[in-house]
Design an enzyme around this catalytic site. Structure first.
Site, mmCIF file in Angstrom:
data_model
loop_
_atom_site.group_PDB
_atom_site.id
_atom_site.type_symbol
_atom_site.label_atom_id
_atom_site.label_comp_id
_atom_site.label_asym_id
_atom_site.label_seq_id
_atom_site.Cartn_x
_atom_site.Cartn_y
_atom_site.Cartn_z
ATOM 1 N N LYS A 245 0.838 -1.200 0.000
ATOM 2 C CA LYS A 245 0.000 0.000 0.000
ATOM 3 C C LYS A 245 0.873 1.250 0.000
ATOM 4 O O LYS A 245 1.874 1.328 0.722
ATOM 5 C CB LYS A 245 -0.898 -0.032 1.239
ATOM 6 C CG LYS A 245 -1.877 1.120 1.391
ATOM 7 C CD LYS A 245 -2.722 0.905 2.638
ATOM 8 C CE LYS A 245 -3.734 2.010 2.862
ATOM 9 N NZ LYS A 245 -4.594 1.739 4.045
ATOM 10 N N SER A 324 -9.534 2.150 2.752
ATOM 11 C CA SER A 324 -8.295 2.728 2.220
ATOM 12 C C SER A 324 -7.332 1.711 1.633
ATOM 13 O O SER A 324 -6.497 2.057 0.807
ATOM 14 C CB SER A 324 -7.588 3.537 3.311
ATOM 15 O OG SER A 324 -7.078 2.711 4.330
ATOM 16 N N SER A 349 -9.673 -1.051 7.456
ATOM 17 C CA SER A 349 -9.193 -0.842 6.089
ATOM 18 C C SER A 349 -8.604 -2.072 5.422
ATOM 19 O O SER A 349 -8.354 -2.055 4.216
ATOM 20 C CB SER A 349 -8.156 0.292 6.067
ATOM 21 O OG SER A 349 -8.771 1.516 6.375
#
Length: 683
Positions: A245, A324, A349
Site C-alpha cells: 500500500k 483505504s 481498512s
C-alpha cells in the site's frame, strides 16, 4: 513511462528459431517480445545481475542478446525423465519462463561426485532445440553418436534458476553477462500506483510506469520469475510476489498516499519501512505499490480528486472494494500473478475490503510491528496487515512476518478455543443465501473442530464499556483519536513542508479529496485534552476486552472467538453512488453512516471498532458466493461472502492455526482471481 523506441541496429535479430524483438528501451532497461509469441511482453533491466566465465577459447556466439534458461541440480543421471520433470515443474510454478528460453541452457551441478547425461537426456537436448549447453565442472560433457550443432562449453558458474537474456561482454568474449527476465502484466483494474524493479547498483528499488503503444491507457507491471525460490529455499517467503500500500516507504520509490501534493513535497523515500524490509529479508519479492484512499482516510470510491479508486474485479465490475486498502485488496482479487499484498488497518481498512473482494485478510494485534516509515492515521490503532487468496500462504506470511513480535503470545496453542461468540444482534444477514453460508460454517466448525456456537448480544456485552454507556461517545472517541493525529502528523506537516519547498504562493496547488479536507478541518478542532480523554477511553475498553470478553486460556490462548459480518449483510454495494439506490443494494458503511440516514449509528454496524479500539487481531475468511441482480449488466452476477473472526489480543497464532485447520478439513478453500471467487461447481 511510455518507453521510447529502441533504435539500435540490434533491435531485431534471430537466434536459431528464437527471435528477440526489442520494442523500447530506457535508462532502466528494455522491453522485448519473442517472435514465437508476440502477445507476451518481457522486460530486462539495464544492469546484468550475474556474470559467467566461459572456460577455454573465447566465443562470439552471444555478441547479441540470446535467450537462456538456468537450472542448478544435484541429480544424476541427467535423463529425459529428470529434465521433463524439472521443466514441467517450471511451467507449473512460473508464469514468466517458457520453453522458448531453452535455446541456451545452463546447468550447474551442486555435488562433489560427477554427473552425466544418459542417452535419453542427450536425445532430450536435441529434441528441445537446445543450441548452447553450458555446464559447470562436475558434469561430464555429453558425447553424441551423430553429428549435431549443439555447442557445449564449461562455465565457472550458472545464474540462478529461471529465464535470462545473455550477452558477451564487449571487452571480454569469455565473459557472459546475464540479465533476469521479467514478465509484463496488465494492471487493468488500476490497483497499482507504480511498478518496481530492484535497483541492482544502489539498493532499494526503481520506479516503473510502463505503458505500451497498443494499450496506452493501462500500466504494465514487471513481475520476476518465481523460480528464484529454488535458489533461496532457506528463505520462507522466497518465490512469493507482493505489493505494498502506498503509505509505506520503500527506498527509491515515491510515496504519494493518494495525494499529488504529498508526492511532490516528499518525492522518493531514502529508506524502506522496517516492516516491508522484513518481508524482503524473508525472501518475498516486491513488484510495486498499490493505490489507497488519500492519506488512508476511509472514503467512498466516488470521493476522490487526485487518484481514481481501484476497480473490484468481482461480479459486474462495479462492486465497491471499500476503505483505504482497497488497492491492495483489488490486486489480490484481480491478479493470479500476485501472492499477497500489504495494507494497513486502523478501523477496518483491511478487513472490510477483504470481505468485499472475497479474500483472506488479517489485522494483527496492535503493536505487532514497528510502523516506522508508514504514514499514520492514528498510531494507537494503526496496524500493518495483508491480503491473500490462499489459506496456506496466509498462514506462512502471518507466522513469519510477525514472528519476532513481543506482542504475540508465544505459548504453544494446544487446541483451538471451543466457544464461538455468535451475535444475534447482527445475524441473520439481510440476504438469506448469505446467511446459509454462515450457518454452514458454524455447523462445520462444530463438526470438525469442536467449536460450538454461543449466541450472544454483543451490543449488550460491550455497551457498559462505552463512555457513559453511549455508543455515540465511543464512536466520537475513536474519531478524535484519528482526527487529532491525522491533522498534526499529516495535514499540518504537509502544508508546512509544501510552503517551505514551493513557497506560500503555491499553496492553492494543494487540492485534497473531500474526506481528508473534512478530517483535517475537524482535526484542528480536537484539543490535546480531547485526545488524551479519548485515549483513556480506548485503554479502558481494551482492558475490558481482555478481562471480561476474550478471557485468557492456558491451552487455547483465548477462551473464545467472535464472528460477525464486516461487509453489507450479503447485499451488493457499488462504487457508483447512484447504483446503491437500486432495489436490493445498499451503501457500504465505513466510519460514518451514509448521507441521508434517518437513524443514528447502531453498534452492530460498527463491530469492526471492537478490534480497532481493543487492539485485537481479526481475520477475514471467505466462505462462498451468492447471486445478485446487477443494475449495470441486467444479469444475475456473483459476489463473495466472508465472515470475520476476532480473538484476544496477542492470540494471533490462534487465527493462523484456525485457517490452517479450516483448509486442512476442506472447510475453506483458496479463492481464485477474477470475476468469480470460486469455480461454481465447488463453491
Amino acid at each position: 513511462m511510455l518507453l521510447r523506441p529502441f533504435l539500435s541496429a540490434s533491435a531485431f535479430f534471430s537466434l536459431a528459431s528464437a527471435a528477440i524483438r526489442f520494442l523500447t528501451t530506457e535508462d532502466i532497461g528494455s522491453i522485448f517480445v519473442l517472435d514465437e509469441n508476440q502477445d507476451n511482453h518481457y522486460f530486462i533491466p539495464a544492469v546484468p545481475t550475474k556474470e559467467v566465465n566461459l572456460i577455454g577459447v573465447a566465443s562470439d556466439t552471444h555478441d547479441k542478446f540470446s535467450v537462456a534458461t538456468s537450472i542448478r541440480t544435484g541429480s544424476s543421471p541427467l535423463s529425459r525423465r529428470f529434465l521433463d520433470a524439472q521443466f514441467d515443474a517450471f511451467k507449473e510454478l512460473d508464469d514468466v519462463w517458457n520453453e522458448n528460453f531453452l535455446k541456451t541452457l545452463f546447468i550447474g551441478f551442486e555435488r562433489e561426485v560427477n554427473a552425466f547425461f544418459d542417452d535419453s537426456g542427450k536425445e532430450w537436448l536435441l529434441e528441445k532445440g537446445v543450441r548452447n549447453l553450458y555446464i559447470t565442472r562436475g558434469i561430464e560433457k555429453p558425447i553424441f553418436k551423430k553429428a549435431n550443432d549443439l555447442n557445449i562449453r564449461e562455465v565457472s558458474d550458472v545464474p540462478p534458476h529461471g529465464a535470462w537474456l545473455i550477452r558477451t561482454r564487449t571487452a571480454n568474449r569469455n565473459l557472459l553477462r546475464a540479465y533476469p527476465v521479467f514478465g509484463l502484466v496488465e494492471d487493468d483494474h488500476k490497483a497499482f500506483t507504480v511498478g518496481a524493479i530492484p535497483d541492482y547498483l544502489h539498493g532499494g528499488f526503481i520506479t516503473t510506469n510502463f505503458t505500451l503503444e497498443h494499450n496506452p491507457g493501462v500500466q504494465y507491471i514487471p513481475v520476476p520469475s518465481r523460480l528464484s525460490a529454488w535458489s533461496s529455499a532457506e528463505m520462507p517467503l522466497a518465490g512469493l510476489r507482493f505489493a505494498v500500500k502506498d503509505i509505506f516507504n520503500v527506498k527509491g520509490l515515491p510515496t504519494a498516499a493518494g495525494s499529488v501534493a504529498w508526492r511532490r513535497t516528499y518525492g522518493k523515500a531514502n529508506i524502506t519501512s522496517s516492516s516491508i524490509q522484513r518481508l524482503i529479508d524473508l525472501g518475498a519479492t516486491l513488484v510495486g505499490k498499490t493505490r489507497t484512499s488519500q492519506f488512508a482516510i476511509g472514503a467512498q470510491p466516488w470521493e476522490f480528486v487526485d487518484f481514481e479508486y481501484s476497480w473490484n474485479p468481482r461480479g459486474d465490475g462495479y462492486l465497491t472494494a471499500g476503505a483505504s486498502s482497497s488497492g491492495s485488496a483489488v490486486a489480490i482479487a484481480a491478479y493470479s500473478w500476485m501472492d499477497f499484498t500489504i495494507g494497513s488497518d486502523t478501523r477496518g481498512s483491511i478487513r472490510k475490503p477483504a470481505a468485499l473482494v472475497g479474500a483472506f485478510g488479517l489485522r494483527p494485534s496492535h503493536g505487532t510491528l514497528d510502523l516506522d516509515g508508514v504514514i499514520p492515521v492514528s498510531e494507537v490503532m494503526d496496524t500493518a496487515g495483508f491480503f491473500t487468496r490462499d489459506p496456506l500462504i496466509f498462514e506462512s506470511v502471518g507466522r513469519n512476518w510477525y514472528k519476532e513480535s513481543d506482542v504475540i503470545n508465544r505459548s504453544p496453542t494446544l487446541r483451538l478455543p471451543k466457544n464461538l461468540l455468535y451475535p444475534t444482534d447482527q445475524f441473520p444477514l439481510a440476504n438469506s443465501d448469505a446467511q446459509i453460508l454462515i450457518e454452514k460454517f458454524k455447523h462445520l466448525l462444530r463438526k470438525h473442530l469442536n467449536i460450538v456456537s454461543k449466541p450472544i448480544n454483543m451490543t449488550e456485552i460491550i455497551t457498559p464499556h462505552f463512555p457513559s454507556q453511549s455508543f455515540e461517545k465511543f464512536h466520537e472517541a475513536s474519531l478524535r483519536l484519528s482526527r487529532f493525529r491525522i491533522w498534526h502528523d499529516v495535514g499540518k506537516k504537509l502544508f508546512r513542508d509544501f510552503v517551505n519547498k514551493f513557497g506560500v504562493d503555491e499553496i492553492l496547488d494543494i487540492e485534497l479529496d473531500p474526506m481528508p479536507n473534512l478530517e483535517f478541518r475537524k482535526g484542528r478542532q480536537v484539543t490535546q485534552s480531547d485526545f488524551v480523554e479519548a485515549l483513556t477511553f480506548k485503554r479502558k475498553f481494551s482492558n475490558a476486552m481482555d478481562e471480561e470478553v476474550f478471557l485468557p486460556h492456558s491451552k487455547t490462548c483465548a477462551d473464545s472467538i467472535f464472528i460477525y459480518d464486516a461487509a453489507a449483510g450479503g447485499r451488493p454495494s457499488f462504487r457508483v453512488e447512484e447504483l446503491n439506490d437500486f432495489e436490493g443494494a445498499t451503501q457500504f458503511v465505513l466510519n460514518s453512516l451514509p448521507k441521508g440516514s434517518t437513524e443514528g449509528p447502531k453498534v452492530e454496524q460498527f463491530f469492526h471498532y471492537v478490534a480497532s479500539m481493543g487492539g485485537l487481531p481479526e481475520v477475514t475468511i471467505p466462505l462462498g458466493q451468492v447471486q445478485y441482480k446487477s443494475p449495470v449488466t441486467g444479469k444475475w452476477e456473483w459476489m463473495p461472502i466472508a465472515v470475520q473472526v476476532v480473538t484476544r489480543r496477542g492470540c494471533d497464532r490462534v487465527l493462523y492455526e484456525l485457517i490452517r485447520k479450516l483448509a486442512e478439513k476442506g472447510i475453506v478453500k483458496a479463492v481464485q482471481a477474477g470475476t468469480e471467487a470460486y469455480v461454481r461447481d465447488s463453491a
